[in-house]
Design an enzyme around this catalytic site. Structure first.
Site, PDB file in Angstrom:
ATOM      1  N   TYR A  31       0.826  -1.210   0.000  1.00  0.00           N
ATOM      2  CA  TYR A  31       0.000   0.000   0.000  1.00  0.00           C
ATOM      3  C   TYR A  31       0.856   1.255   0.000  1.00  0.00           C
ATOM      4  O   TYR A  31       2.083   1.192   0.169  1.00  0.00           O
ATOM      5  CB  TYR A  31      -0.949   0.005   1.197  1.00  0.00           C
ATOM      6  N   LYS A 145       6.389  -1.950   1.939  1.00  0.00           N
ATOM      7  CA  LYS A 145       5.225  -1.321   2.571  1.00  0.00           C
ATOM      8  C   LYS A 145       4.033  -2.268   2.452  1.00  0.00           C
ATOM      9  O   LYS A 145       3.138  -2.107   1.620  1.00  0.00           O
ATOM     10  CB  LYS A 145       4.943   0.048   1.940  1.00  0.00           C
ATOM     11  N   GLU A 177      12.859   2.302  13.821  1.00  0.00           N
ATOM     12  CA  GLU A 177      11.919   3.363  13.449  1.00  0.00           C
ATOM     13  C   GLU A 177      10.831   3.385  14.512  1.00  0.00           C
ATOM     14  O   GLU A 177      11.084   2.987  15.649  1.00  0.00           O
ATOM     15  CB  GLU A 177      11.380   3.126  12.037  1.00  0.00           C
ATOM     16  N   LEU A 201      11.158   1.248   7.018  1.00  0.00           N
ATOM     17  CA  LEU A 201      10.491   1.671   5.783  1.00  0.00           C
ATOM     18  C   LEU A 201      11.222   2.907   5.258  1.00  0.00           C
ATOM     19  O   LEU A 201      11.471   3.843   6.028  1.00  0.00           O
ATOM     20  CB  LEU A 201       9.029   2.030   6.067  1.00  0.00           C
TER      21      LEU A 201
HETATM   22  C1  LIG Z   1       6.540   1.726   9.748  1.00  0.00           C
HETATM   23  C2  LIG Z   1       6.572   3.057   9.070  1.00  0.00           C
HETATM   24  N1  LIG Z   1       7.737   3.721   8.991  1.00  0.00           N
HETATM   25  C3  LIG Z   1       7.837   4.933   8.406  1.00  0.00           C
HETATM   26  C4  LIG Z   1       6.710   5.559   7.860  1.00  0.00           C
HETATM   27  C5  LIG Z   1       6.841   6.915   7.224  1.00  0.00           C
HETATM   28  O1  LIG Z   1       6.719   6.840   5.832  1.00  0.00           O
HETATM   29  P1  LIG Z   1       6.247   8.095   4.974  1.00  0.00           P
HETATM   30  O2  LIG Z   1       7.107   9.251   5.354  1.00  0.00           O
HETATM   31  O3  LIG Z   1       6.452   7.661   3.572  1.00  0.00           O
HETATM   32  O4  LIG Z   1       4.795   8.335   5.312  1.00  0.00           O
HETATM   33  C6  LIG Z   1       5.469   4.889   7.900  1.00  0.00           C
HETATM   34  C7  LIG Z   1       4.293   5.511   7.303  1.00  0.00           C
HETATM   35  O5  LIG Z   1       3.239   4.954   7.224  1.00  0.00           O
HETATM   36  C8  LIG Z   1       5.401   3.616   8.513  1.00  0.00           C
HETATM   37  O6  LIG Z   1       4.241   2.945   8.583  1.00  0.00           O
END
Ligand SMILES: Cc1ncc(COP(=O)(O)O)c(C=O)c1O
Length: 290
Positions: A31, A145, A177, A201
């Protein structure tokens, strides 16, 4: 609410998928979530590139060209009565008899919806928020993702239960994270973040923060931070498409730095808002397919 399902725009109540969809049975899908400000999607190309990568890693066929994705997303944005949106879209491997091995010749299922974008309220930006920490016990492909988010949901629930905003994760004693965001720390003016590996991610907001820091001449390092360093940091931030950049001022009940959003955070927050304004003013939509 108008949503998109497999090529059609329809009211959410009419959007139905089979109970045999592998997204439902296995969480077998990927997603994206794209923030939209004043009807202008923010970093859409980068989100589409990450979607293509997630699909490639999971070996799910990408049903649309980049131009088709853009066209569907713009149409979904235009179908909503509100200007600031969070566009959620997912692709699952499709509908098939339940069997772990990938089915042959199935059509991926594509679902997209838009909700009003909820960014942190001004009070959270000004005062910061609390987080708790937990062991990162998710799988080792956090770079995909994936819609299989039970691990992230269980970890997020730990902070939700104590009224905190996020759960910051450590794996083998090192920062990875947070349950739904990336993490930056600041020590003696230097911004630090874990490097992009399979353990995190690759956040689109992470990249924006890195670009803004570089352009502004702020000191920045990609480095694995031991847990003790995170706890002793002057500042901790979380970043995501909906949180943008948000200061963590309390971790596991202890103050971070002096317990207020720090000067480097305030600078980055301002840079981020200015950058957003620029993107909205430019208001460009990439060319639609002919
Ligand atoms: C586990 C995780 N890490 C980092 C992020 C941050 O990603 P982004 O900046 O692309 O929203 C998300 C966003 O949903 C996430 O679910």
């Amino acid at each position: 609410m108008t949503v998109f399902l497999n090529g059609k725009f329809l009211p959410i109540g009419e959007a139905t998928v089979s109970v045999l969809d592998r997204g439902f049975i296995f969480g077998d899908g990927v997603y994206e979530l794209v923030p939209v400000y004043s009807r202008v999607p923010f970093r859409l190309e980068e989100h589409l590139v990450r979607l293509e990568r997630s699909l490639g890693e999971a070996k799910i066929r990408n049903p649309y060209s980049r131009a088709q994705w853009r066209a569907h997303i713009y149409q979904l944005i235009d179908a909503q009565p509100f200007d600031d949106q969070a566009i959620y879209f997912q692709v699952t491997r499709g509908v098939a008899k339940r069997d772990h091995a990938f089915p042959k010749n199935v059509e991926p299922t594509v679902f997209m919806m838009s909700n009003p974008l909820v960014n942190p309220p001004p009070e959270q930006v000004e005062k910061g928020v609390a987080a708790v920490s937990a062991q990162d016990d998710r799988w080792l492909r956090c770079d995909i993702k994936s819609i299989s988010l039970i691990g992230n949901c269980m970890l997020r629930q730990l902070s939700a239960e104590v009224g905190a905003n996020e759960t910051i994760l450590f794996r083998d004693g090192r920062l990875t994270e947070a349950s739904a965001s990336n993490v930056f720390i600041v020590k003696r003016g230097v911004i630090q973040s874990p490097p992009k590996t399979n353990l995190i991610l690759p956040g689109i907001t992470y990249d924006v923060v890195v670009e803004l820091a570089r352009a502004d001449g702020l000191a920045l390092e990609f480095k694995d931070a031991p847990e003790a360093e995170v706890r002793a940091a002057d500042e901790i931030w979380v970043t995501s498409s909906s949180k943008e950049v948000l200061a963590i001022v309390e971790l596991d009940g202890k103050r971070v730095g002096d317990g207020h959003p720090g000067p480097v955070f305030r600078r980055m927050y301002r840079l981020y808002q200015e950058f957003k304004q620029q993107v909205m003013r430019a208001g460009k939509r990439e060319a639609l397919p002919v």
